[in-house]
Enzyme design. Structure first.
Site, PDB file in Angstrom:
ATOM      1  N   TYR A 142       0.862  -1.192   0.000  1.00 18.05           N
ATOM      2  CA  TYR A 142       0.000   0.000   0.000  1.00 18.05           C
ATOM      3  C   TYR A 142       0.891   1.232   0.000  1.00 18.05           C
ATOM      4  CZ  TYR A 142      -3.269   3.557   1.785  1.00 18.05           C
ATOM      5  OH  TYR A 142      -4.032   4.694   1.951  1.00 18.05           O
ATOM      6  N   ASP A 237       9.282   2.708  -0.542  1.00 14.74           N
ATOM      7  CA  ASP A 237       8.288   3.365   0.290  1.00 14.74           C
ATOM      8  C   ASP A 237       8.534   2.917   1.730  1.00 14.74           C
ATOM      9  OD1 ASP A 237       6.167   4.368   1.628  1.00 14.74           O
ATOM     10  OD2 ASP A 237       4.607   3.529   0.334  1.00 14.74           O
ATOM     11  N   LYS A 265       4.917   8.717   9.064  1.00 16.61           N
ATOM     12  CA  LYS A 265       4.739   8.071  10.362  1.00 16.61           C
ATOM     13  C   LYS A 265       5.783   8.492  11.418  1.00 16.61           C
ATOM     14  CE  LYS A 265       1.649   4.734   8.478  1.00 16.61           C
ATOM     15  NZ  LYS A 265       1.570   3.968   7.282  1.00 16.61           N
TER      16      LYS A 265
END
Ligand SMILES: *Cc1c(COP(=O)(O)O)cnc(C)c1O
Length: 433
Positions: A142, A237, A265
């Protein structure tokens, strides 16, 4: 009704599904979300004053635990000086310098406001730099919810991607190809075929959005070599894995140099954040230096930068990652042993303080179809049993769990006690059906 239920009913009147991000709805596990009012260290407290040991950690950022005093103090001081100026501040450079000292391949860094924004901008930059359009990604990974990345595989590896959401134009999805994670041969064949039209291959170097699925030996190296050979950029990523699986992220852990990296994050310490960085010659194509446009009213916001820098400072403590890994290993080995006591098919993956478990006899789980074949009914029972016993796991079998530095032996022991009971219930309820 308890207070969480009342608040959820109220939220649904004003917010679609009562939540601001879909997985929070608990739809998948047949339950209702708990509303939280506070967090401290490894623990959360809900609106009914029930406490939980937390393994979601706000989906990754809270590596130091909730409301860590060092982070809270830093944010409080920053708040008093003003919330946002829309102009450069020193703290932006401080955070960029701190990131690049751990991740030296990020020669230049642009701050943005979310992981989605980081990957979306990295894709545009890769296309601008290479003059090519095709993007390759992997099943089960994702990368946020931008059009180009909300794409799933067509019927074969070489067929055009198909939209994974209503509202994504077919013409946009057609520029994205989706391959099987950890399939080296397929990757080499496809790149041999379309590598010279490919702008970038984007990958979660440790997949964390289908549970936790590490790369098989040689996968990332093959990816690096194939990209170099065909002039496609390799984008790691690391929104989830950056500063999580190691201080230098998965790129340090596996010794692979990507061309571009996306972060999020942890580098925001719990406030909204994203970043992209990489090779200087590529990054210099971003506006104002180059022709790839990218901008943000609140990008590099000083409050976020302070939360992020204070969090990264905590990671400097001696043995930080060793201790975190050891705590997590105690948890994952304990869970496996507890499941074995009941002869349940149970497979668990761990990289550092990231983990994912699957009710399946396949071990280790290495790709999306294996994840999809795991027993989600058993997961749902286990999840709800754990939640009712005060353990907050991700409400989906397709998410990673996270351990923080605030989790100690006491929390792990309590979690394993709960798990023994929960596995017992899974066994009992499975026998009934
Ligand atoms: C969380 C995540 C994103 C998206 O980040 P947001 O801040 O939620 O937009 C992108 N990529 C990966 C690997 C992620 O884990």
């Amino acid at each position: 009704m308890n207070r969480s239920e009342i608040l959820f009913e109220d939220a649904k009147k004003y917010i679609p599904g009562g939540v601001n991000s879909p997985v929070r709805s608990f739809e998948r596990v047949g339950a209702k979300p708990r509303f939280f009012k506070s967090g401290s260290g490894a623990w959360l407290k809900d609106e009914d004053d029930k406490t939980y040991i937390d393994y979601i950690g706000s989906w990754g950022p809270m590596i130091a635990g909730h409301a860590h005093p060092h982070v809270v103090t830093s944010v409080k001081q920053a708040l008093a000086a003003g919330l946002s100026f829309g102009a450069p501040t020193e703290i932006e450079t401080s955070l960029a310098r701190s990131i690049t000292s751990s991740m030296p391949d990020l020669e230049l860094i642009r701050m943005v406001n979310s992981g989605t924004e980081a990957t979306m901008s990295a894709i545009r930059l890769a296309r601008g730099f290479t003059g090519r359009d095709i993007i390759i990604k992997f099943e089960g990974c994702y990368h946020g919810h931008s059009d180009a990345l909300l794409v799933k595989a067509g019927s074969g590896a070489l067929t055009l991607g198909v939209p994974d959401s209503l509202g994504v134009p077919k013409s946009v999805a057609a520029q994205t190809r989706t391959l099987e994670f950890n399939n080296i041969e397929q990757l080499q064949n496809v790149l041999a075929d379309i590598g010279d039209q490919t702008a970038a291959v984007i990958v979660e170097p440790v997949a964390g959005n289908m549970g936790c699925v590490p790369p098989v030996p040689g996968f990332l190296k093959a990816l690096r070599e194939a990209c170099t050979c065909h002039g496609a950029l390799l984008i790691f990523d690391e929104v989830m894995t950056g500063f999580r699986v190691a201080k230098g992220g998965a790129q340090a852990l596996y010794g692979i140099e990507p061309d571009l990296t996306t972060l999020g994050k942890i580098i925001g310490g719990g406030l909204p954040v994203g970043a992209l960085g990489g090779r200087r010659d590529i990054m210099e194509m971003i506006a104002p230096l180059g022709g790839v446009y990218q901008a943000g009213t609140l990008s590099g916001n000083p409050i976020t930068m302070h939360a992020g820098l204070a969090t990264l400072e905590l990671l400097e403590q001696a043995d930080f990652y060793e201790k975190l890994s050891a705590t997590t290993a105690r948890l994952t080995e304990g869970l496996k042993a507890a499941a074995d006591e009941w002869d349940l098919p149970f497979s668990i993956n761990r990289v550092g303080s990231m983990f994912g478990f699957f009710f399946t006899s396949v071990a280790p789980v290495t790709n999306f179809s294996q994840v999809m074949n795991a027993d989600t009914g058993a997961f749902n029972i286990f999840f709800n049993e754990m939640l009712n016993r005060g353990v907050n796991l991700a409400p989906s079998p397709f998410e990673s769990g996270f351990v923080s530095a605030a989790h100690g032996e006491k929390e792990i022991d309590l979690t394993l006690d709960a798990a023994r009971q929960a596995f017992k219930s899974v066994t009992a309820q499975r026998l009934k059906t």
